[in-house]
Design a protein around this motif. Sequence first.
Motif, PDB file in Angstrom:
ATOM      1  N   SER A  19     -19.137   1.945  -1.882  1.00 50.79           N
ATOM      2  CA  SER A  19     -18.172   0.992  -2.497  1.00 50.79           C
ATOM      3  C   SER A  19     -18.362  -0.362  -1.732  1.00 50.79           C
ATOM      4  O   SER A  19     -17.900  -0.708  -0.797  1.00 50.79           O
ATOM      5  N   VAL A  20     -18.709  -1.585  -2.573  1.00 53.59           N
ATOM      6  CA  VAL A  20     -18.941  -2.692  -1.975  1.00 53.59           C
ATOM      7  C   VAL A  20     -18.552  -3.725  -3.000  1.00 53.59           C
ATOM      8  O   VAL A  20     -18.897  -3.760  -4.210  1.00 53.59           O
ATOM      9  N   VAL A  21     -17.956  -5.047  -2.764  1.00 60.35           N
ATOM     10  CA  VAL A  21     -17.712  -5.961  -3.754  1.00 60.35           C
ATOM     11  C   VAL A  21     -19.020  -6.953  -3.882  1.00 60.35           C
ATOM     12  O   VAL A  21     -19.130  -7.511  -2.736  1.00 60.35           O
ATOM     13  N   LEU A  22     -19.473  -7.198  -4.795  1.00 57.24           N
ATOM     14  CA  LEU A  22     -20.763  -7.934  -5.010  1.00 57.24           C
ATOM     15  C   LEU A  22     -20.502  -9.300  -5.181  1.00 57.24           C
ATOM     16  O   LEU A  22     -19.350  -9.413  -5.825  1.00 57.24           O
ATOM     17  N   VAL A  53     -17.161   8.132   4.434  1.00 54.51           N
ATOM     18  CA  VAL A  53     -16.034   8.509   3.464  1.00 54.51           C
ATOM     19  C   VAL A  53     -15.655   7.143   2.843  1.00 54.51           C
ATOM     20  O   VAL A  53     -15.786   6.279   3.493  1.00 54.51           O
ATOM     21  N   ARG A  54     -15.087   7.255   1.484  1.00 55.26           N
ATOM     22  CA  ARG A  54     -14.819   6.119   0.960  1.00 55.26           C
ATOM     23  C   ARG A  54     -13.231   6.180   0.692  1.00 55.26           C
ATOM     24  O   ARG A  54     -12.729   7.077  -0.236  1.00 55.26           O
ATOM     25  N   ILE A  55     -12.445   5.623   1.460  1.00 58.41           N
ATOM     26  CA  ILE A  55     -11.118   5.523   1.511  1.00 58.41           C
ATOM     27  C   ILE A  55     -10.462   4.574   0.496  1.00 58.41           C
ATOM     28  O   ILE A  55     -10.931   3.347   0.441  1.00 58.41           O
ATOM     29  N   MET A 102     -10.658  -0.463  -1.358  1.00 58.14           N
ATOM     30  CA  MET A 102     -11.619   0.719  -1.080  1.00 58.14           C
ATOM     31  C   MET A 102     -12.394   0.212  -0.036  1.00 58.14           C
ATOM     32  O   MET A 102     -12.915  -1.054  -0.122  1.00 58.14           O
ATOM     33  N   ILE A 103     -12.848   1.274   0.999  1.00 53.87           N
ATOM     34  CA  ILE A 103     -13.632   0.601   2.024  1.00 53.87           C
ATOM     35  C   ILE A 103     -14.523   2.107   2.604  1.00 53.87           C
ATOM     36  O   ILE A 103     -13.774   3.103   2.514  1.00 53.87           O
ATOM     37  N   VAL A 130      -6.008  -0.903   3.586  1.00 55.53           N
ATOM     38  CA  VAL A 130      -7.346  -0.148   3.590  1.00 55.53           C
ATOM     39  C   VAL A 130      -8.239  -0.421   4.783  1.00 55.53           C
ATOM     40  O   VAL A 130      -8.980   0.301   5.508  1.00 55.53           O
ATOM     41  N   VAL A 131      -8.410  -2.005   4.937  1.00 54.89           N
ATOM     42  CA  VAL A 131      -9.174  -2.492   6.209  1.00 54.89           C
ATOM     43  C   VAL A 131      -8.505  -1.903   7.216  1.00 54.89           C
ATOM     44  O   VAL A 131      -9.098  -1.485   8.301  1.00 54.89           O
ATOM     45  N   LYS A 132      -7.131  -2.124   7.536  1.00 53.29           N
ATOM     46  CA  LYS A 132      -6.607  -1.450   8.838  1.00 53.29           C
ATOM     47  C   LYS A 132      -6.711  -0.018   8.850  1.00 53.29           C
ATOM     48  O   LYS A 132      -6.950   0.574  10.238  1.00 53.29           O
ATOM     49  N   MET A 133      -6.543   0.938   7.870  1.00 53.13           N
ATOM     50  CA  MET A 133      -6.657   2.326   8.020  1.00 53.13           C
ATOM     51  C   MET A 133      -8.310   2.835   8.410  1.00 53.13           C
ATOM     52  O   MET A 133      -8.683   3.540   9.121  1.00 53.13           O
TER      53      MET A 133
END
Length: 465
Positions: free
Chosen positions: A222-225, A429-431, A372-373, A347-350
Amino acid sequence: MTTLPQCHNNIPNPSMDNQTHRNGAVELNHHAAKKPKLGHPISDSEIREEFSHHQRGVARINNGSFGSCPRSVLAAQSACQLRFLQQPDEFFFKVLRGGIQESRATVADLINADHVDRVALVDNATTAAAIVLQQIGRHFVRGHFRREDSVIMFHCAYQAVKKSIEAYVTPIGGTIVEVQLPFPVRSDEEIVTEFKKGIEKGKLNGGRVRLAIIDHITSMPSVVLPVRELIKICREQGVEQIFVDGAHAIGSLPVDVKEIGADFYVSNLYKWFFSPPSVAFLYCKENSNDVHHPIVSQEYGKGLPVESAWVGMRDYSPQLVVPSILEFVNRFEGGIEGIMQRNHDAVVKMGTMLAESWGTILGSPPEMCASMIMVGLPSKLCVMCDDDALRLRSYLRVYHAIEVPVYYQVLRNDDRDPRDKDGFITGYVRISHQVYNTVDDYQRLKTAINKLLEDGKICSGLPTE
């Protein structure tokens, strides 16, 4: 006279306040009506009640796959279903078309479409891909395109999209150019560089790139393009049409289709915008007589929005409850924009918490993720193939009640391959983070992985179901 249940309340549309963009998300301050004033923001207990139908005891950190729908929206859906069952003729002639038109208008406002006629409601992004790719296939059949012409996409495009190309384009002469998405990724520039190489490959032997398929947010990894920059390159290089697969976008990133500039844009409402399964919107920049729903009904030839509004007997209630979804999100401080920002921050913090605990990395900079990250797994787990990733995912679900996707990344044998203290990181993992998640969900994942390390377990030795 019998009183029929109401599908939803008529409510104002939300405004889209200024947003700080993240890789293709745009700053919005356009056209939409103001949000209703909040008496008080929704409380934690009210959020728990809205999602109390979720199975208890499950750490559900995979919202990205199937989404989530609150009880209030499910109640509105149930009212629509019951109203149809009570008096189908009344529903068909007096409710259905007008209700879908209202939902389309609401979506058009949310995404800054020029006109409601540019927006159709379909089942999901897979249906939208079929619509776009069938149109491309017809151009090949009619001789408008040549055998050397191609469709370009990233290698991690959603599998159903790849299968649609296999079904509709390659059998009649089209070719595919797959661009490798750099991962782990460090910057937009890495992605842009690889995409430019793919465009040049598509132009070999005198061919033309007829369609570019660009994910707004890739699924796995998962990446924002940087969609706007990639679209700009396509226009400069003569790519004929651009289809943005924003399956994960609406509800996790601001979407302004005029700013983005694609010919086609699809996003699922059920993943991050709280709709019941299954509904998505497909935006078409131009009206076309050659874009049709894959299911042909008596509405064929009346334009995609009309064709999509009736594809035969089925449950249309997910398409009718968009106003109820707005009523739900507007109970949160900042509306959907506030939800998006809080999900991103959480999600960044986790993800950072997990990476620090495991001594690994994030798969992308925080600005290249939405809700998601990707988080690297310790190399000692030995995620060495896709089967290992699936085995670990199953183990976490069955033995720890944790729902989270696991991704295997092949080593590139270059300086991109990341390491922890014990070796190369090949598993992630993709959380996800949605409003119902709590810190405990991620703590449970951290503990489960750390326990595997303490016990000296590796993926290939984990029990199967």
